[in-house]
Enzyme design. Structure first.
Site, mmCIF file in Angstrom:
data_model
loop_
_atom_site.group_PDB
_atom_site.id
_atom_site.type_symbol
_atom_site.label_atom_id
_atom_site.label_comp_id
_atom_site.label_asym_id
_atom_site.label_seq_id
_atom_site.Cartn_x
_atom_site.Cartn_y
_atom_site.Cartn_z
ATOM 1 N N TYR A 22 16.397 17.758 17.407
ATOM 2 C CA TYR A 22 15.326 17.405 17.349
ATOM 3 C C TYR A 22 14.325 17.494 18.181
ATOM 4 O O TYR A 22 14.520 17.806 19.370
ATOM 5 C CB TYR A 22 15.558 15.890 18.099
ATOM 6 C CG TYR A 22 14.717 14.628 17.958
ATOM 7 C CD1 TYR A 22 14.152 14.760 17.047
ATOM 8 C CD2 TYR A 22 14.794 14.231 19.123
ATOM 9 C CE1 TYR A 22 13.106 13.436 16.422
ATOM 10 C CE2 TYR A 22 13.823 12.497 19.153
ATOM 11 C CZ TYR A 22 12.630 13.019 17.975
ATOM 12 O OH TYR A 22 11.531 12.118 18.737
ATOM 13 N N TYR A 176 20.171 4.150 15.306
ATOM 14 C CA TYR A 176 21.196 4.950 16.141
ATOM 15 C C TYR A 176 20.288 4.344 17.614
ATOM 16 O O TYR A 176 20.824 3.916 18.478
ATOM 17 C CB TYR A 176 20.306 6.450 16.315
ATOM 18 C CG TYR A 176 19.473 6.458 17.428
ATOM 19 C CD1 TYR A 176 20.751 7.899 18.292
ATOM 20 C CD2 TYR A 176 19.017 6.885 18.444
ATOM 21 C CE1 TYR A 176 20.819 8.075 19.304
ATOM 22 C CE2 TYR A 176 18.978 7.436 19.768
ATOM 23 C CZ TYR A 176 19.875 8.079 19.717
ATOM 24 O OH TYR A 176 19.718 8.875 20.165
ATOM 25 N N HIS A 177 18.756 4.037 17.257
ATOM 26 C CA HIS A 177 18.274 3.553 18.614
ATOM 27 C C HIS A 177 18.859 1.211 18.531
ATOM 28 O O HIS A 177 19.165 1.395 19.686
ATOM 29 C CB HIS A 177 16.678 3.561 18.616
ATOM 30 C CG HIS A 177 16.347 4.128 18.449
ATOM 31 N ND1 HIS A 177 15.138 4.959 17.915
ATOM 32 C CD2 HIS A 177 15.683 4.835 19.578
ATOM 33 C CE1 HIS A 177 14.552 6.216 17.981
ATOM 34 N NE2 HIS A 177 14.719 6.302 19.465
ATOM 35 N N LYS A 538 5.079 -2.093 31.886
ATOM 36 C CA LYS A 538 5.549 -0.665 30.909
ATOM 37 C C LYS A 538 4.094 -0.220 30.982
ATOM 38 O O LYS A 538 4.204 -0.164 29.717
ATOM 39 C CB LYS A 538 6.343 -0.529 30.046
ATOM 40 C CG LYS A 538 7.890 -0.695 30.273
ATOM 41 C CD LYS A 538 8.742 -1.032 29.177
ATOM 42 C CE LYS A 538 9.326 0.493 28.393
ATOM 43 N NZ LYS A 538 9.573 1.683 29.305
ATOM 44 N N ASP A 542 4.668 4.852 25.866
ATOM 45 C CA ASP A 542 6.908 4.345 26.488
ATOM 46 C C ASP A 542 7.313 3.342 25.938
ATOM 47 O O ASP A 542 7.016 1.647 26.301
ATOM 48 C CB ASP A 542 7.268 4.969 27.531
ATOM 49 C CG ASP A 542 8.493 4.858 27.900
ATOM 50 O OD1 ASP A 542 9.357 4.617 26.529
ATOM 51 O OD2 ASP A 542 8.849 4.105 28.141
ATOM 52 N N HIS A 544 10.413 2.596 25.164
ATOM 53 C CA HIS A 544 11.963 2.729 25.813
ATOM 54 C C HIS A 544 11.679 1.311 26.775
ATOM 55 O O HIS A 544 12.014 1.831 28.114
ATOM 56 C CB HIS A 544 12.077 3.807 26.305
ATOM 57 C CG HIS A 544 13.256 4.723 25.207
ATOM 58 N ND1 HIS A 544 12.259 6.034 24.568
ATOM 59 C CD2 HIS A 544 14.295 4.441 24.430
ATOM 60 C CE1 HIS A 544 12.839 6.754 23.917
ATOM 61 N NE2 HIS A 544 13.701 6.182 23.586
#
Length: 664
Positions: A22, A176-177, A538, A542, A544
Site C-alpha cells: 500500500y 479491515y477498518h 479533529k 483525517d 481516523h
C-alpha cells in the site's frame, strides 16, 4: 522427487497470491517512481494510497486540504496526475487496487480515461476500487454524501463495470477498518456481510442488471479484510467468511454458479496492533497475522499487502516496505505451503470454532436485518464498535490483554533500527506547494468551455438518475478536477455527518479504577463552579476517529462534560466551538501527519480570541522532533500510541486545567 516435496505428490504448486504494498505519497511523480521500484523488486500488483483531499473530493488548493496534501497518499486532482502516477505501467497488464470510497466513481473514471488513452482494452483491465461507504460511516471517515446517494454511486460503478470492465471488482467490502475500530471477529463478519447485502440489494432493486446475469455481478464483489494476532480465531474467521458468503449468495440471490459464489478477498494485516514501543516486535506480529490468511487454502487471500514494521512511528521508507514484501516472497517461494491442499480440513477444533463464529454472526445479521438493514443500523453498529474498542483498550490498561513491550516486558535495549535521522520517511512540505502550482497550471491550460459543459452534464446525470460513470469519464478527459467533480455532486446530493457512537456507548468497567480520577474531576469542578468541560476536536480531513472517540468516552466516564462533534473540522470551527462552549481544555487528535500546520493554526486562532488560558493537548502519531515544535507553539502536552493508560491522560488533563485555574 526433489528433496523437500515428500508428500506433495506430483501436483503443480498453486500460484501465489498477489503481492502488494500500500503506497503513495507526496506527488504523482514521486509515487510513480516508488511503484516502479516496488514492481522491479517483485511486487505483482499495485495498491494505491490516495491523500485525504482526493479521498474526500477536494482539490489540493482547497482550504480544507491545507497541510494534508500528499501526507497519507498521493494527490490526484485531475487526469494529468493520473497519467503521471501510472506513467510507463501498461494498465492492461497490471492488477491495480485503489483504496478509494466516496470518490471511487471519479478515480475509476480517471483510471479508465487514462487506460483509453493508452489503448488498453477496457475488457482487459483488472483491479479493484474499495467503494465501501458504510464502513466509512462506521470507522474510517472519508465519506462525503448521505447513505442513499452514496449507495446509488456504488450501484452505478457496479452496473458500469459489469458491462464495460467485466474483470474489474467495482466494490471491495472492507472489514479491515472495522477491526481497526475495535470490531470483534463476529462483528467483522456480520457488519461486512450486512454491507455487501445492502449493496447487492440496491443493485437488484434498480432493475439495471437482468436476472439471468445477476450472478456475474455477485461474482465481482470482493472483500478486504483484516487479520489480527489471535491466530486460530483469524483462520476460522476467514473460513467462516467463505461459508457464510456461499450460503448468502446461494439462498438470498439464487446464484447457481459456484465460481460466482466464491469469497474473494484481499487483506492488509492488523495495523491497530503495531506498537510504538519496541517497534521491531512488529515484524513478528505481521508475519503471524499473514499466516492466518495464507495457511488455509480454502480461505487463502487473493492479494496480500503488509504494513511496515515502523508504521506506528510514521511513514515507512522504501526499505521498510521492501522488508514486508520479502516476507511474502519467502513464504510463497521458499516454503512448501503452496504444494498442499487445505491442511486444516478434518480438524475438529477448527470446525467447531468456525461453526461458533457463523452462528454468532448469523444472530448479529438477524439483528441488523430486523432494524431494516445496514444503512438503518449505522447508529447501532457504530455504538457497538466504540464499545468493543473501549473494552479492548481497558484490557490493555488493566493488563488482562498482554501487549509485549507495551504493558509487559517493557525493558528494552536501544534499537539501531530507529536510531538517527531518516528512521522514518517525512514528506517534504514543499511538495504541497508544487502540487498546488501544477494544479493551477492545469486549470489555466484546459478548455474551460468543455469543462463547463461536462460539469453541467454530470450535474444533470446526478439529478436525473442516469449512470454517473460515462459523464464522469467525459469530465475526466476534458480536464475536470477532483474538487469540481466532488463539488458538483455535493450540490446535488448534499453532505453527511456520521454518528460518533460516543454518546450512546456504555461499557461495564471496574469503577474502582476510575474513582480517583472522578474524585479529582469532582474536586476541580467544585473549584471552577461548574463541570470541567473538555472539547475533543479533529482538525483537517483525517477520518481516523478511534482515538478521539475513546478519549471522549473516558472523559465522560470520569465526570467531565465532553464536546465532541466528530471528524473533519477546520481550525476555525474548533476555536469557535471552544469560545461558544466555554471549554476548559482542548484536545486535538490527528493521525494523518498534518499535525504541525493544523495545530499551529489552532494555536494562532486561540491567541486572537484571547483564549491563552485554555490548555491544548494533542494526540496522534507524532515523531519526537514534531513534539518539540508543537510545544513551542504553546501545546501543553502531547500523547502518542505509547500513552495507552487513558486514566493517566485524564489525570494529566485535570492537573493542567487545575494549574491554569490556579494561575488565573
Amino acid at each position: 522427487m526433489p528433496e523437500g516435496k515428500s508428500g506433495a505428490g506430483s501436483r503443480t504448486p498453486d500460484r501465489p497470491w498477489l503481492f502488494r504494498t500500500y503506497a503513495g505519497h507526496s506527488t504523482a511523480a514521486k509515487s510513480n517512481e516508488l511503484y516502479r521500484k516496488n514492481l522491479a523488486k517483485g511486487q505483482t500488483g499495485l495498491s494505491i494510497a490516495f491523500d485525504l483531499p482526493t479521498q474526500t473530493g477536494y482539490d489540493s488548493d482547497n482550504e480544507l486540504a491545507k497541510g494534508e496534501v500528499g501526507k497519507v497518499g498521493v494527490p490526484v486532482s485531475h487526469l494529468g496526475d493520473m497519467r503521471t502516477l501510472l506513467d510507463g505501467i501498461p494498465l492492461d497488464q497490471m492488477n491495480t487496487s485503489m483504496t478509494i470510497n466516496a470518490t471511487a466513481a471519479w478515480l475509476l473514471s480517471l483510471y479508465v480515461a487514462f487506460a483509453d488513452e493508452q489503448g488498453a482494452s477496457r475488457d482487459k483491465l483488472t483491479g479493484t476500487i474499495q467503494n465501501d461507504i458504510i464502513k466509512e460511516y462506521l470507522s474510517r471517515g472519508t465519506y462525503v454524501f448521505p447513505p442513499e446517494p452514496s449507495l446509488r454511486l456504488i450501484k452505478d460503478t457496479i452496473v458500469f463495470s459489469y458491462k464495460e470492465v467485466p474483470k474489474w471488482n467495482p466494490t471491495n467490502v472492507c472489514s479491515y477498518h472495522l477491526q481497526e475500530a475495535g470490531a470483534t471477529p463476529v462483528q467483522e463478519l456480520a457488519y461486512a456481510l450486512a454491507t455487501a447485502i445492502a449493496v447487492l440489494d440496491t443493485v437488484k432493486a434498480s432493475g439495471e442488471v437482468p436476472a439471468d446475469q445477476f450472478g456475474q455481478v455477485v461474482g465481482r464483489v470482493s472483500f478486504f479484510v483484516n487479520a489480527g494476532l489471535r491466530f486460530i480465531t483469524e483462520i476460522c474467521k476467514m473460513r467462516a467468511f467463505n461459508e457464510l458468503w456461499d450460503e448468502i449468495t446461494r439462498e438470498r440471490y439464487g446464484v447457481t454458479n459456484p465460481k460466482d459464489r466464491m469469497f474473494r478477498y484481499g487483506v492488509q494485516v492488523n495495523s491497530l496492533g503495531l506498537t510504538e514501543p519496541q517497534p521491531e516486535n512488529n515484524v513478528y506480529r505481521i508475519l503471524i497475522e499473514m499466516l492466518a490468511v495464507t495457511l488455509s487454502k480454502k480461505a487463502r487471500a487473493r492479494a496480500v499487502q503488509l504494513p511496515a514494521w515502523n508504521e506506528a512511528l510514521g511513514l515507512p521508507r522504501p526499505w521498510d516496505q521492501q522488508w514486508s514484501l520479502r516476507m511474502q516472497q519467502i513464504l510463497a517461494y521458499e516454503t512448501d505451503l503452496l504444494e498442499y491442499g487445505d491442511i486444516f480440513d478434518g480438524s475438529t477444533v477448527i470446525a467447531r470454532k468456525v461453526e461458533e463464529l457463523k452462528e454468532q454472526a448469523k444472530a448479529e445479521l438477524a439483528t441488523i436485518d430486523a432494524m431494516g438493514g445496514a444503512v438503518a443500523a449505522i447508529d447501532y453498529m457504530k455504538r457497538r464498535l466504540v464499545e468493543s474498542n473501549t473494552g479492548r483498550l481497558s484490557g490493555i490498561e488493566s493488563g488482562d490483554l498482554t501487549v509485549v513491550g507495551v504493558n509487559k516486558w517493557t525493558e528494552t535495549e536501544p534499537s539501531p533500527l530507529t536510531a538517527g535521522e531518516g528512521a522514518i520517511m517525512v514528506v517534504d512540505p514543499a511538495m504541497e506547494a508544487l502540487q498546488v502550482e501544477r494544479l493551477k497550471a492545469w486549470r489555466a491550460e484546459r478548455d474551460n468551455k468543455a469543462v463547463s459543459a461536462a460539469l453541467a452534464d454530470l450535474e444533470r446525470a446526478a439529478k436525473e438518475g442516469r449512470n454517473i460513470m460515462e459523464p464522469s469519464i467525459v469530465a475526466a478527459r476534458v480536464g475536470v478536477t477532483t474538487g469540481e467533480w466532488g463539488g458538483t455532486l455535493r450540490r446535488v446530493f448534499g453532505e453527511y455527518r456520521a454518528p460518533t457512537g460516543v454518546a450512546q456507548s456504555a461499557v461495564a468497567r471496574d469503577s474502582a479504577a476510575l474513582d480517583s480520577v472522578r474524585a479529582a474531576v469532582d474536586e476541580l469542578s467544585a473549584k471552577l463552579g461548574r463541570r470541567v468541560k473538555f472539547l475533543v476536536g479533529k482538525p483537517g480531513l483525517d477520518g481516523h476517529s478511534n482515538g478521539a472517540e475513546q478519549i471522549a468516552v473516558r472523559a465522560r466516564d470520569v465526570g467531565m462534560d465532553v464536546v465532541y462533534e466528530g471528524i473533519r473540522l477546520t481550525p476555525a470551527q474548533i476555536v469557535r466551538a471552544a469560545v461558544d462552549e466555554s471549554t476548559h481544555v482542548i484536545g486535538l487528535s490527528i493521525l494523518s501527519g498534518s499535525h504541525v500546520p493544523l495545530v499551529q493554526e489552532v494555536m494562532e486562532r486561540l491567541r486572537k480570541e484571547g483564549l491563552t488560558d485554555v490548555p491544548v493537548v494533542v494526540g496522534g502519531i507524532i515523531p519526537p522532533e514534531d513534539e518539540v515544535k508543537l510545544k513551542a507553539f504553546g501545546v501543553a502536552a502531547v500523547y502518542t500510541p505509547k500513552n495507552f493508560q487513558l486514566n493517566d491522560i485524564m489525570s494529566d488533563i485535570v492537573r493542567l486545567v487545575g494549574s491554569q485555574a490556579m494561575a488565573a
